[in-house]
Design an enzyme around this catalytic site. Structure first.
Site, PDB file in Angstrom:
ATOM      1  N   ARG A   1     -12.730-117.858  28.716  1.00  0.00           N
ATOM      2  CA  ARG A   1     -11.487-117.377  29.340  1.00  0.00           C
ATOM      3  C   ARG A   1     -10.747-118.504  30.057  1.00  0.00           C
ATOM      4  NH1 ARG A   1     -11.533-116.160  34.581  1.00  0.00           N
ATOM      5  NH2 ARG A   1     -10.016-114.462  34.422  1.00  0.00           N
TER       6      ARG A   1
ATOM      7  N   ASP B   1      -8.220-115.823  40.291  1.00  0.00           N
ATOM      8  CA  ASP B   1      -9.622-115.443  40.064  1.00  0.00           C
ATOM      9  C   ASP B   1     -10.417-115.596  41.357  1.00  0.00           C
ATOM     10  OD1 ASP B   1      -9.395-114.941  37.399  1.00  0.00           O
ATOM     11  OD2 ASP B   1     -10.241-116.840  36.717  1.00  0.00           O
TER      12      ASP B   1
ATOM     13  N   PRO C   1     -33.947-119.100  34.770  1.00  0.00           N
ATOM     14  CA  PRO C   1     -33.902-118.705  36.184  1.00  0.00           C
ATOM     15  C   PRO C   1     -34.119-119.893  37.115  1.00  0.00           C
ATOM     16  CG  PRO C   1     -35.573-117.433  34.995  1.00  0.00           C
ATOM     17  CD  PRO C   1     -35.056-118.458  34.053  1.00  0.00           C
TER      18      PRO C   1
ATOM     19  N   GLU D   1     -42.146-116.843  28.220  1.00  0.00           N
ATOM     20  CA  GLU D   1     -42.196-117.566  29.504  1.00  0.00           C
ATOM     21  C   GLU D   1     -41.319-118.809  29.481  1.00  0.00           C
ATOM     22  OE1 GLU D   1     -44.126-114.601  30.698  1.00  0.00           O
ATOM     23  OE2 GLU D   1     -43.793-116.244  32.113  1.00  0.00           O
TER      24      GLU D   1
HETATM   25  N1  LIG Z   1     -31.910-115.076  34.832  1.00  0.00           N
HETATM   26  C1  LIG Z   1     -32.563-115.461  33.665  1.00  0.00           C
HETATM   27  N2  LIG Z   1     -33.726-114.961  33.224  1.00  0.00           N
HETATM   28  C2  LIG Z   1     -34.151-115.560  32.051  1.00  0.00           C
HETATM   29  C3  LIG Z   1     -35.331-115.282  31.366  1.00  0.00           C
HETATM   30  C4  LIG Z   1     -35.601-115.998  30.214  1.00  0.00           C
HETATM   31 BR1  LIG Z   1     -37.203-115.636  29.272  1.00  0.00          BR
HETATM   32  C5  LIG Z   1     -34.741-116.956  29.732  1.00  0.00           C
HETATM   33  C6  LIG Z   1     -33.579-117.223  30.402  1.00  0.00           C
HETATM   34  C7  LIG Z   1     -33.293-116.531  31.564  1.00  0.00           C
HETATM   35  S1  LIG Z   1     -31.928-116.667  32.617  1.00  0.00           S
END
Ligand SMILES: Nc1nc2cc(Br)ccc2s1
Length: 248
Positions: A159, A174, A90, A117
């Protein structure tokens, strides 16, 4: 292209055996290898996580299994080559169509979806001394793990590989594709029957006037982008609209 994925839930990557990616693998356009991270643990409990230094909630993925897994993956690929390590997180850079295009140009990708985590930071730092590393986010929300993000990224990348999409023209229209559709969402699409539950197809699409149809589609795309993605419209310059129109 070779793709390696290391995960504690290899079964999560089963969708890579079907549909577009599955067909590309069967045709030899993609060479996908999924590995179980626990194969590089050495204790009876096959431990992959531990409590975080400095305290805090949850668990952190231990560096040793990841380090050994990446050593093994590096040893399995083409002699003298290294993969681009793609780390779903994230806190990464946005995974966009542009980044998908960039990664589609690489011969070898290795994905390391985390759980808990996240992965001990030293794994990424050590990997970066021997291969390119891209930390990428598929959106501003937090999943329980990165496997879903890997499925999204692999499909978006696959793709774009030559010959994977039947109709090479499909990329051109696209959403977000470079060129005329950059910063634009796709407009509405229709197919037979011409009338369905009292709803008809826009007359312009039945006109056979391909120039006017192209213009109408771009106007629809612009309207949809204006309605749903003001952030993209903010990147348009007025003159570009006419220029993009000429490129259509
Ligand atoms: N939006 C995302 N949330 C997460 C949570 C974890 Br734990 C690992 C990778 C990602 S990508």
């Amino acid at each position: 292209m070779r793709i390696d994925v290391v995960s504690i839930f290899p079964e999560y990557l089963e969708p890579l055996n079907i549909s577009l990616v599955g067909k590309a693998r069967a045709r030899g356009q993609l060479d996908v290898h999924v590995h179980d991270l626990r194969g590089w643990t050495h204790d009876v409990h096959r431990t992959v996580d531990d409590s975080p230094y400095g305290g805090g909630p949850g668990m952190v993925m231990k560096p040793e299994p990841w380090g050994e897994a990446l050593d093994a993956v590096l040893g399995q690929g083409p002699e003298g080559e290294v993969p681009t390590l793609v780390v779903p997180t994230p806190s990464g850079r946005p995974f966009t169509q542009e980044l998908a295009q960039e990664l589609a140009g690489r011969p070898w990708l290795a994905f390391t979806p985390a759980r808990y985590e996240g992965i001990d930071r030293r794994v990424i730092e050590e990997a970066a001394t021997r291969m390119p590393v891209v930390e990428a986010s598929i959106g501003d929300y937090v999943l329980a793990g990165g496997e879903v993000a890997v499925l999204v990224m692999v499909e978006a990348i696959a793709r774009l590989l030559p010959g994977v999409l039947g109709n090479a023209e499909s990329h051109r229209d696209d959403s977000f594709a470079p060129g005329a559709m950059a910063d634009l969402l796709e407009g509405p699409v229709y197919t037979k029957p011409a009338e369905w539950r009292g709803r008809t197809v826009p007359d312009i699409l039945l006109s056979g006037n391909h120039g006017r149809i192209a213009r109408w589609r771009r106007e629809q795309a612009f309207a949809r982008t204006l309605a749903n993605r003001a952030d993209l419209v903010a990147r348009w310059r007025h003159a570009d609209f006419d220029k993009k129109d000429r490129e259509a």
